[in-house]
Motif scaffolding. Structure first.
Motif, PDB file in Angstrom:
ATOM      1  N   ILE A  94       0.848  -1.194   0.000  1.00 13.93           N
ATOM      2  CA  ILE A  94       0.000   0.000   0.000  1.00 13.93           C
ATOM      3  C   ILE A  94       0.884   1.245   0.000  1.00 13.93           C
ATOM      4  O   ILE A  94       1.847   1.352   0.758  1.00 13.93           O
ATOM      5  N   LYS A  95       0.547   2.198  -0.857  1.00 10.05           N
ATOM      6  CA  LYS A  95       1.265   3.466  -0.894  1.00 10.05           C
ATOM      7  C   LYS A  95       0.272   4.612  -0.685  1.00 10.05           C
ATOM      8  O   LYS A  95      -0.818   4.609  -1.254  1.00 10.05           O
ATOM      9  N   TYR A  96       0.690   5.554   0.118  1.00 10.78           N
ATOM     10  CA  TYR A  96      -0.105   6.778   0.284  1.00 10.78           C
ATOM     11  C   TYR A  96       0.875   7.947   0.216  1.00 10.78           C
ATOM     12  O   TYR A  96       1.456   8.355   1.219  1.00 10.78           O
ATOM     13  N   PRO A  97       1.093   8.491  -0.990  1.00  5.84           N
ATOM     14  CA  PRO A  97       2.168   9.468  -1.207  1.00  5.84           C
ATOM     15  C   PRO A  97       1.810  10.898  -0.786  1.00  5.84           C
ATOM     16  O   PRO A  97       1.931  11.845  -1.566  1.00  5.84           O
ATOM     17  N   ALA A  98       1.398  11.041   0.450  1.00  7.89           N
ATOM     18  CA  ALA A  98       1.069  12.374   0.958  1.00  7.89           C
ATOM     19  C   ALA A  98       2.330  13.193   1.174  1.00  7.89           C
ATOM     20  O   ALA A  98       3.393  12.650   1.476  1.00  7.89           O
ATOM     21  N   GLN A  99       2.188  14.492   1.018  1.00  6.90           N
ATOM     22  CA  GLN A  99       3.289  15.407   1.305  1.00  6.90           C
ATOM     23  C   GLN A  99       3.030  16.130   2.623  1.00  6.90           C
ATOM     24  O   GLN A  99       1.880  16.291   3.048  1.00  6.90           O
ATOM     25  N   GLY A 100       4.093  16.546   3.274  1.00  6.25           N
ATOM     26  CA  GLY A 100       3.976  17.316   4.491  1.00  6.25           C
ATOM     27  C   GLY A 100       3.873  18.802   4.192  1.00  6.25           C
ATOM     28  O   GLY A 100       3.687  19.218   3.047  1.00  6.25           O
ATOM     29  N   SER A 101       4.010  19.622   5.236  1.00  7.08           N
ATOM     30  CA  SER A 101       4.013  21.075   5.082  1.00  7.08           C
ATOM     31  C   SER A 101       4.837  21.675   6.212  1.00  7.08           C
ATOM     32  O   SER A 101       4.430  21.621   7.375  1.00  7.08           O
ATOM     33  N   VAL A 102       5.974  22.247   5.847  1.00 13.25           N
ATOM     34  CA  VAL A 102       6.819  22.913   6.838  1.00 13.25           C
ATOM     35  C   VAL A 102       6.090  24.113   7.427  1.00 13.25           C
ATOM     36  O   VAL A 102       6.173  24.385   8.630  1.00 13.25           O
ATOM     37  N   ASP A 103       5.343  24.834   6.586  1.00 19.37           N
ATOM     38  CA  ASP A 103       4.635  26.030   7.058  1.00 19.37           C
ATOM     39  C   ASP A 103       3.598  25.689   8.123  1.00 19.37           C
ATOM     40  O   ASP A 103       3.528  26.343   9.164  1.00 19.37           O
ATOM     41  N   VAL A 104       2.780  24.651   7.869  1.00 17.07           N
ATOM     42  CA  VAL A 104       1.750  24.283   8.844  1.00 17.07           C
ATOM     43  C   VAL A 104       2.392  23.700  10.098  1.00 17.07           C
ATOM     44  O   VAL A 104       1.943  23.950  11.215  1.00 17.07           O
ATOM     45  N   ALA A 105       3.460  22.943   9.921  1.00 18.35           N
ATOM     46  CA  ALA A 105       4.167  22.390  11.083  1.00 18.35           C
ATOM     47  C   ALA A 105       4.700  23.510  11.973  1.00 18.35           C
ATOM     48  O   ALA A 105       4.586  23.450  13.205  1.00 18.35           O
ATOM     49  N   SER A 106       5.259  24.551  11.351  1.00 18.82           N
ATOM     50  CA  SER A 106       5.781  25.686  12.118  1.00 18.82           C
ATOM     51  C   SER A 106       4.653  26.436  12.810  1.00 18.82           C
ATOM     52  O   SER A 106       4.791  26.867  13.967  1.00 18.82           O
ATOM     53  N   LYS A 107       3.524  26.596  12.119  1.00 20.01           N
ATOM     54  CA  LYS A 107       2.359  27.241  12.715  1.00 20.01           C
ATOM     55  C   LYS A 107       1.866  26.460  13.938  1.00 20.01           C
ATOM     56  O   LYS A 107       1.559  27.024  14.990  1.00 20.01           O
ATOM     57  N   LEU A 108       1.831  25.158  13.784  1.00 17.37           N
ATOM     58  CA  LEU A 108       1.390  24.286  14.870  1.00 17.37           C
ATOM     59  C   LEU A 108       2.325  24.413  16.074  1.00 17.37           C
ATOM     60  O   LEU A 108       1.874  24.546  17.224  1.00 17.37           O
ATOM     61  N   GLN A 109       3.619  24.398  15.833  1.00 21.13           N
ATOM     62  CA  GLN A 109       4.577  24.525  16.922  1.00 21.13           C
ATOM     63  C   GLN A 109       4.447  25.882  17.615  1.00 21.13           C
ATOM     64  O   GLN A 109       4.524  25.974  18.858  1.00 21.13           O
ATOM     65  N   SER A 110       4.214  26.933  16.843  1.00 21.37           N
ATOM     66  CA  SER A 110       4.051  28.267  17.413  1.00 21.37           C
ATOM     67  C   SER A 110       2.806  28.343  18.304  1.00 21.37           C
ATOM     68  O   SER A 110       2.842  28.946  19.386  1.00 21.37           O
ATOM     69  N   MET A 111       1.720  27.728  17.875  1.00 18.24           N
ATOM     70  CA  MET A 111       0.484  27.725  18.665  1.00 18.24           C
ATOM     71  C   MET A 111       0.685  26.986  19.991  1.00 18.24           C
ATOM     72  O   MET A 111       0.224  27.434  21.045  1.00 18.24           O
ATOM     73  N   LEU A 112       1.378  25.867  19.927  1.00 16.78           N
ATOM     74  CA  LEU A 112       1.656  25.113  21.150  1.00 16.78           C
ATOM     75  C   LEU A 112       2.559  25.930  22.082  1.00 16.78           C
ATOM     76  O   LEU A 112       2.320  25.984  23.295  1.00 16.78           O
ATOM     77  N   ARG A 113       3.567  26.563  21.503  1.00 15.81           N
ATOM     78  CA  ARG A 113       4.486  27.378  22.317  1.00 15.81           C
ATOM     79  C   ARG A 113       3.732  28.503  23.027  1.00 15.81           C
ATOM     80  O   ARG A 113       3.993  28.799  24.200  1.00 15.81           O
ATOM     81  N   ASP A 114       2.804  29.141  22.324  1.00 14.84           N
ATOM     82  CA  ASP A 114       2.034  30.241  22.906  1.00 14.84           C
ATOM     83  C   ASP A 114       1.202  29.794  24.103  1.00 14.84           C
ATOM     84  O   ASP A 114       0.785  30.622  24.926  1.00 14.84           O
ATOM     85  N   HIS A 115       0.948  28.481  24.198  1.00 19.14           N
ATOM     86  CA  HIS A 115       0.174  27.932  25.318  1.00 19.14           C
ATOM     87  C   HIS A 115       1.072  27.183  26.305  1.00 19.14           C
ATOM     88  O   HIS A 115       0.587  26.394  27.115  1.00 19.14           O
ATOM     89  N   GLY A 116       2.375  27.407  26.190  1.00 21.20           N
ATOM     90  CA  GLY A 116       3.310  26.815  27.142  1.00 21.20           C
ATOM     91  C   GLY A 116       3.516  25.327  26.975  1.00 21.20           C
ATOM     92  O   GLY A 116       3.933  24.640  27.922  1.00 21.20           O
ATOM     93  N   ILE A 117       3.248  24.807  25.764  1.00 20.67           N
ATOM     94  CA  ILE A 117       3.378  23.368  25.511  1.00 20.67           C
ATOM     95  C   ILE A 117       4.637  23.134  24.669  1.00 20.67           C
ATOM     96  O   ILE A 117       4.756  23.643  23.549  1.00 20.67           O
ATOM     97  N   GLU A 118       5.561  22.370  25.218  1.00 23.97           N
ATOM     98  CA  GLU A 118       6.815  22.092  24.529  1.00 23.97           C
ATOM     99  C   GLU A 118       6.576  21.154  23.350  1.00 23.97           C
ATOM    100  O   GLU A 118       5.785  20.216  23.416  1.00 23.97           O
ATOM    101  N   SER A 119       7.282  21.406  22.257  1.00 20.98           N
ATOM    102  CA  SER A 119       7.194  20.518  21.093  1.00 20.98           C
ATOM    103  C   SER A 119       8.503  20.582  20.322  1.00 20.98           C
ATOM    104  O   SER A 119       9.351  21.444  20.565  1.00 20.98           O
TER     105      SER A 119
END
Length: 254
Positions: A74-99
């Motif tokens: 089985i193959k599922y050739p999804a791509q990631g997103s550096v931009d969304v990953a960075s946004k996600l990390q920033s949101m967690l950081r703003d709430h004091g959650i380490e990532s």
């Protein structure tokens, strides 16, 4: 627009099964068109919340043994997103959650099992995120709450796990759901639909058959993360069915 879902990903064979749950997932995917998908998978555990950050295509992780050979092709050739990953990390950081960010890990079957059925074109960026089952359910909820604004940007958050997940109770020949498994799920469903968070946070002490249904919590914590990330004040059950006696196929919209 649905902002958050909890999905039971079942066993690896889900992608080749034909039943009411696989039909449901295919139909649900046709109704959704998110800009990106953030998926917390029960098959990636880490002490610190870890976020896949890559713009290339994910490698496949076949994190199971002894299944039919076709599943390993089985193959599922999804791509990631550096931009969304960075946004996600920033949101967690703003709430004091380490990532932290991870540039190498592939997609495990907790992620590609459901995505393969829902979004077969693999044309939506996917950001895979780990879980830490050692955290309290309140903390799991807070992780989801920290990224709640993603829904307003048409980014779909999925918690991929299971409610009843005790493989020692699975009967591969059974076509009837065990009563205790249904009773546990029905308790969860009632509390979720009533937004009874404080009771849910203490499900292990209060829910019937909780320790039998959930011997380890890595598969249920994505439900609490999805719950926290939802913008829907009236969470609802979208699907409930069973296979192999005790394996739940549950979907909540939050």
């Amino acid at each position: 627009m649905i902002s958050s879902l909890f999905l039971c990903h079942g066993g690896p064979t889900l992608v080749v099964e034909k039943n009411e749950y696989t039909n449901f997932l295919k139909d649900l995917g046709k109704k959704l068109n998110p800009k990106a998908i953030v998926i917390f998978t029960a098959h990636w555990e880490s002490e610190i919340t870890t976020i896949s950050s890559l713009d290339s295509t994910y490698d496949m992780i076949y994190d199971f043994y002894g299944f039919p050979k076709e599943l390993y092709s089985i193959k599922y050739p999804a791509q990631g997103s550096v931009d969304v990953a960075s946004k996600l990390q920033s949101m967690l950081r703003d709430h004091g959650i380490e990532s932290k960010l991870d540039e190498n890990r592939g997609l495990d079957h907790g992620a590609w099992d459901v995505l393969y059925l829902m979004f077969p074109k693999a044309d939506i960026p996917v950001i895979q995120v780990s879980v830490n089952p050692e955290l309290s359910m309140e903390k799991q909820y807070e992780i989801g709450e920290a990224i709640r604004e993603l829904g307003k940007e048409d980014i779909l958050v999925i918690g991929s796990g299971s409610t009843v997940h005790n493989l020692s109770t699975v009967d591969w020949n059974s076509e009837k759901a065990e009563e205790w498994a249904v009773e546990f799920d029905n308790w969860l469903i009632e509390k979720v639909e009533n937004n009874d968070r404080e009771v849910l946070f203490n499900y292990r002490q209060l829910a019937p058959y909780a320790k039998l249904a959930v011997p380890r919590e890595e598969h249920i914590v994505p439900m609490f993360i999805a719950m926290g990330s939802g913008n829907n004040h009236n969470p609802k059950l979208l699907h409930q069915s069973y296979v192999y006696g005790t394996l739940s196929y549950i979907c909540f919209e939050f």
